[in-house]
Design a protein around this motif. Sequence first.
Motif, PDB file in Angstrom:
ATOM      1  N   LEU A   1      -1.922  -0.435   7.597  1.00  0.00           N
ATOM      2  CA  LEU A   1      -2.310   0.964   7.423  1.00  0.00           C
ATOM      3  C   LEU A   1      -3.484   1.321   8.323  1.00  0.00           C
TER       4      LEU A   1
ATOM      5  N   VAL B   1       0.763   5.480   0.231  1.00  0.00           N
ATOM      6  CA  VAL B   1      -0.093   6.562   0.697  1.00  0.00           C
ATOM      7  C   VAL B   1       0.618   7.875   0.427  1.00  0.00           C
TER       8      VAL B   1
ATOM      9  N   ILE C   1       0.853  -1.177   0.000  1.00  0.00           N
ATOM     10  CA  ILE C   1       0.000   0.000   0.000  1.00  0.00           C
ATOM     11  C   ILE C   1       0.896   1.237   0.000  1.00  0.00           C
TER      12      ILE C   1
ATOM     13  N   THR D   1      -5.745  12.363   1.911  1.00  0.00           N
ATOM     14  CA  THR D   1      -4.905  11.180   1.769  1.00  0.00           C
ATOM     15  C   THR D   1      -5.326  10.397   0.534  1.00  0.00           C
TER      16      THR D   1
ATOM     17  N   GLU E   1      -3.088  -3.483   3.895  1.00  0.00           N
ATOM     18  CA  GLU E   1      -4.154  -2.603   4.370  1.00  0.00           C
ATOM     19  C   GLU E   1      -4.352  -2.701   5.878  1.00  0.00           C
TER      20      GLU E   1
ATOM     21  N   ARG F   1      -2.952   0.791  -4.121  1.00  0.00           N
ATOM     22  CA  ARG F   1      -2.526  -0.593  -3.945  1.00  0.00           C
ATOM     23  C   ARG F   1      -1.537  -0.899  -5.059  1.00  0.00           C
TER      24      ARG F   1
ATOM     25  N   ILE G   1      -4.675   6.704  -1.338  1.00  0.00           N
ATOM     26  CA  ILE G   1      -4.169   5.362  -1.065  1.00  0.00           C
ATOM     27  C   ILE G   1      -4.131   4.574  -2.374  1.00  0.00           C
TER      28      ILE G   1
END
Length: 98
Positions: A62, A4, A2, A88, A59, A92, A90
Amino acid sequence: MILVTGSILAREETFDDVLRSSLEHVERSRKEPGCISHDVHVDCQNPMRLFFFEHWTDEAALRTHFAVEDSKVFVRSLKGRIVETSGTKIYRAEAIPR
């Protein structure tokens, strides 16, 4: 994996304080389980903007990070000290084969 990203625009009179808090947040976050990297950078085009880049294993790690009380305190501490936040984002990501 992930990824961010996010940014905040600090008020000129609070920048040093916001940067210090951000660096403390980054250092603390790096010690959390599942944190691969966590960085904050000063934008070279707007030196009042701080850009965050994070890399987490999954995830669950996070979500745990967002639930840590110190993370919540950091976010609340920005109120009144920043002009805006980008929010934010995010992503993948698949591991890149070597």
